[in-house]
Design a protein around this motif. Structure first.
Motif, PDB file in Angstrom:
ATOM      1  N   ARG A   1       0.833  -1.208   0.000  1.00 18.79           N
ATOM      2  CA  ARG A   1       0.000   0.000   0.000  1.00 18.79           C
ATOM      3  C   ARG A   1       0.869   1.259   0.000  1.00 18.79           C
ATOM      4  O   ARG A   1       0.552   2.251  -0.649  1.00 18.79           O
ATOM      5  N   ALA A   2       1.970   1.219   0.738  1.00 22.72           N
ATOM      6  CA  ALA A   2       2.884   2.359   0.758  1.00 22.72           C
ATOM      7  C   ALA A   2       3.434   2.649  -0.634  1.00 22.72           C
ATOM      8  O   ALA A   2       3.537   3.805  -1.058  1.00 22.72           O
ATOM      9  N   LYS A   3       3.786   1.591  -1.374  1.00 22.98           N
ATOM     10  CA  LYS A   3       4.315   1.778  -2.725  1.00 22.98           C
ATOM     11  C   LYS A   3       3.267   2.386  -3.652  1.00 22.98           C
ATOM     12  O   LYS A   3       3.592   3.209  -4.523  1.00 22.98           O
ATOM     13  N   VAL A   4       2.008   1.999  -3.464  1.00 21.52           N
ATOM     14  CA  VAL A   4       0.937   2.565  -4.289  1.00 21.52           C
ATOM     15  C   VAL A   4       0.815   4.069  -4.040  1.00 21.52           C
ATOM     16  O   VAL A   4       0.719   4.875  -4.977  1.00 21.52           O
ATOM     17  N   LEU A   5       0.823   4.465  -2.761  1.00 23.64           N
ATOM     18  CA  LEU A   5       0.719   5.890  -2.448  1.00 23.64           C
ATOM     19  C   LEU A   5       1.914   6.662  -3.002  1.00 23.64           C
ATOM     20  O   LEU A   5       1.772   7.787  -3.476  1.00 23.64           O
ATOM     21  N   TRP A   6       3.088   6.061  -2.937  1.00 25.01           N
ATOM     22  CA  TRP A   6       4.275   6.725  -3.485  1.00 25.01           C
ATOM     23  C   TRP A   6       4.141   6.904  -4.993  1.00 25.01           C
ATOM     24  O   TRP A   6       4.513   7.936  -5.539  1.00 25.01           O
TER      25      TRP A   6
ATOM     26  N   ALA B   1      -3.928   5.772   3.496  1.00 22.99           N
ATOM     27  CA  ALA B   1      -2.856   5.217   4.339  1.00 22.99           C
ATOM     28  C   ALA B   1      -3.433   4.401   5.486  1.00 22.99           C
ATOM     29  O   ALA B   1      -2.876   3.364   5.861  1.00 22.99           O
ATOM     30  N   ALA B   2      -4.558   4.845   6.025  1.00 23.20           N
ATOM     31  CA  ALA B   2      -5.193   4.130   7.128  1.00 23.20           C
ATOM     32  C   ALA B   2      -5.878   2.844   6.676  1.00 23.20           C
ATOM     33  O   ALA B   2      -6.148   1.967   7.497  1.00 23.20           O
ATOM     34  N   GLY B   3      -6.186   2.738   5.379  1.00 26.67           N
ATOM     35  CA  GLY B   3      -6.873   1.559   4.865  1.00 26.67           C
ATOM     36  C   GLY B   3      -8.344   1.762   4.604  1.00 26.67           C
ATOM     37  O   GLY B   3      -9.076   0.782   4.374  1.00 26.67           O
TER      38      GLY B   3
ATOM     39  N   GLU C   1      -1.642  13.014  13.766  1.00 26.73           N
ATOM     40  CA  GLU C   1      -3.023  13.268  14.160  1.00 26.73           C
ATOM     41  C   GLU C   1      -3.965  13.230  12.961  1.00 26.73           C
ATOM     42  O   GLU C   1      -5.109  12.809  13.075  1.00 26.73           O
ATOM     43  N   GLY C   2      -3.476  13.674  11.803  1.00 15.29           N
ATOM     44  CA  GLY C   2      -4.298  13.594  10.597  1.00 15.29           C
ATOM     45  C   GLY C   2      -4.555  12.170  10.177  1.00 15.29           C
ATOM     46  O   GLY C   2      -5.645  11.838   9.681  1.00 15.29           O
ATOM     47  N   LEU C   3      -3.575  11.293  10.350  1.00 10.76           N
ATOM     48  CA  LEU C   3      -3.766   9.874  10.052  1.00 10.76           C
ATOM     49  C   LEU C   3      -4.673   9.217  11.081  1.00 10.76           C
ATOM     50  O   LEU C   3      -5.571   8.430  10.741  1.00 10.76           O
TER      51      LEU C   3
END
Length: 479
Positions: free
Chosen positions: A61-66, A169-171, A464-466
């Motif tokens: 998921r991290a790679k997708v956001l990147w 990021a949170a899913g 806090e935003g996450l």
């Protein structure tokens, strides 16, 4: 995607979309209404329950956001073209905001592999057996579910990305509704997200008016969270709509930012800082400093410098590469800004510079400096959302703190002074979620952003935003 193709398949009930710099219609989008909201929420719920996104390995998921950030970087010229024409902002500002939006995705990509709870061993007296009991306890951080994201018109692409990045990021699975005035760059997102690898149905874009489509999303019983940026009045309506299933709500609402300039301030920085802090994006920012309190010793000098600064700024549309200030978003908003200034003038305020609608195509209003105002005037109490600043003299600290905090809003505040102790003392006493010391509009995605009083609930950016898109579960296991 070319402008003439966006919304090309819209049904009969459509919303015209304009270029504020020319007042010309450039596209149209559907007001999809409650049935389409139901369908979008159902798709988001199906993807959430299937786990196609939330159960993907965090590193993937991290790679997708990147990759989302990389695609935005690659297509930035195209996105800037659409954003600048639809919103009217100067191209340099559009480019800066879109580049910053990519950085927000990179930042939250880094958080994906670091979402975890806490664990501890506990000894409790008087267990079921009457004896002391030992437990291993831990917490789990889980995505809140389906998130409804409602974004404003003053920075449309950036606003969408700022909410999507932590939610993904949170899913969470998401339904995003852009402002009816500026939907065009949001309609580019499905293609960007799909290319990056976000599964189909995880992010759903709907268009429509706030009172129809937005209201249906806010009250939908299968939406677990609403994140909204916009006016305080609409924020209150969202709170009421969310009561049906007690959905979580994050609100980033209006502001009436006070800025304080002391006699000892470096005016070579304070005057242009205050000028940019209100005139940038034609004053259409929730943190724009519309109330300027100046210590009497430098008051005349600041008023003159600010008026000259505003007069020197070049107004123009997105096609003008030298433009520093763009138009107001719509004819309705342009008239509202003009009416507030004229009302103040009738009540005794002095318009030192600006104060007029430009005689040219588009919705342009001059950068405006106003003096001789009273605290009870509407221009001092209401968020203008235009390039208008009121300048008020003050003598001592207690006086100016009372005036600066005399507002229903508390989003941001600024202080210009060379005295470091005074600066930090004022930072504690100003009732605002963000305080700038010898700066304005400073920002970093790692720092939380939110409002006091009626400027909002909750925070965006940083951990806090996450965390706003996560829920916490506690587990006890007897050992």
């Amino acid at each position: 995607m070319p402008l003439d193709q966006i919304g090309a398949d819209a049904p009969a009930a459509v919303i015209p979309v304009f270029d504020p710099a020319t007042a010309e219609q450039i596209a149209e989008v559907p007001d999809v209404g409650p049935r389409a909201v139901d369908a979008a929420v159902a798709r988001a719920r199906a993807t959430f329950e299937s786990g196609v996104w939330r159960e993907m390995l965090p590193k993937h998921r991290a790679k997708v956001l990147w990759r989302v950030a990389e695609i935005v970087d690659r297509r930035i010229d195209e996105i800037v073209e659409v954003e600048a024409r639809n919103n009217g902002m100067a191209r340099w500002l559009a480019r800066n905001l879109i580049a910053s939006a990519a950085e927000v995705f990179r930042y939250y990509a880094g958080w994906v592999t670091k979402i975890h709870g806490q664990s501890t061993d506990i000894m409790a007296e008087g267990g079921i057996s009457g004896a002391n009991a030992r437990y291993h306890a831990y917490t789990l951080k889980e995505p809140v579910g389906v998130a409804g994201l409602i974004i404003p018109w003053n920075g449309p692409f950036y606003g969408a990305m700022v909410k999507l990045a932590p939610a993904l990021a949170a899913g969470c699975s998401c339904v995003l509704k852009p402002a009816e005035e500026t939907p065009l760059t949001s309609l580019m997102l499905p293609e960007i997200l799909a290319e990056a690898g976000v599964p189909d149905g995880v992010v759903n874009i709907i268009t429509g008016y706030g009172e129809t489509t937005g209201a249906a999303l806010a009250r939908h019983p299968d939406v677990d969270k609403i994140a909204f940026t916009g006016s305080t009045e609409t924020g209150k309506l969202i709170v009421q709509a969310a009561a049906g299933n007690l959905k979580r709500v994050t609100l980033e609402l209006g502001g009436k930012t006070p800025v304080l300039i002391y006699d000892d301030a470096d005016l070579s920085k304070a005057v242009p800082g205050a000028g940019l802090g209100i005139f940038i994006n034609a004053g259409q920012g929730c943190v724009c400093g519309s109330r300027l309190y100046v210590q009497r010793g430098v008051y005349d000098q600041v008023v003159e410098g600010l008026a000259n600064f505003g007069k020197a700024m070049k107004l123009g549309g997105s096609d003008d590469p030298e433009a520093q200030v763009g138009p107001i978003i719509s004819q309705r908003q342009l008239q509202r800004v003009s009416n507030l200034v004229e009302e103040g003038r009738v009540q005794g305020a002095e318009v030192v510079s600006g104060g007029r609608i430009l005689d040219r195509p588009g919705y342009f209003f001059e950068p405006t400096v106003v003096t001789n105002v009273r605290p009870d005037m509407r221009m001092m109490q209401e968020e203008i959302f235009g390039p208008v600043i009121a300048v008020i003299p003050f003598d001592d600290e207690e006086e100016v703190i009372a005036e600066a905090n005399n507002s229903t809003y508390g989003l941001a505040a600024g202080v210009w002074t060379r005295e470091i102790a005074r600066a930090h003392r004022l930072a504690k006493r100003l009732e605002a979620g963000t305080v700038w010391l010898n700066a304005q509009l400073a920002w970093d995605v790692s720092q939380p952003f939110g409002g006091y009083k009626q400027s909002g609930w909750g925070y965006e950016y940083g951990w806090e935003g996450l965390n706003a898109y996560l829920k916490t579960k506690t587990v006890y296991a007897e050992i």
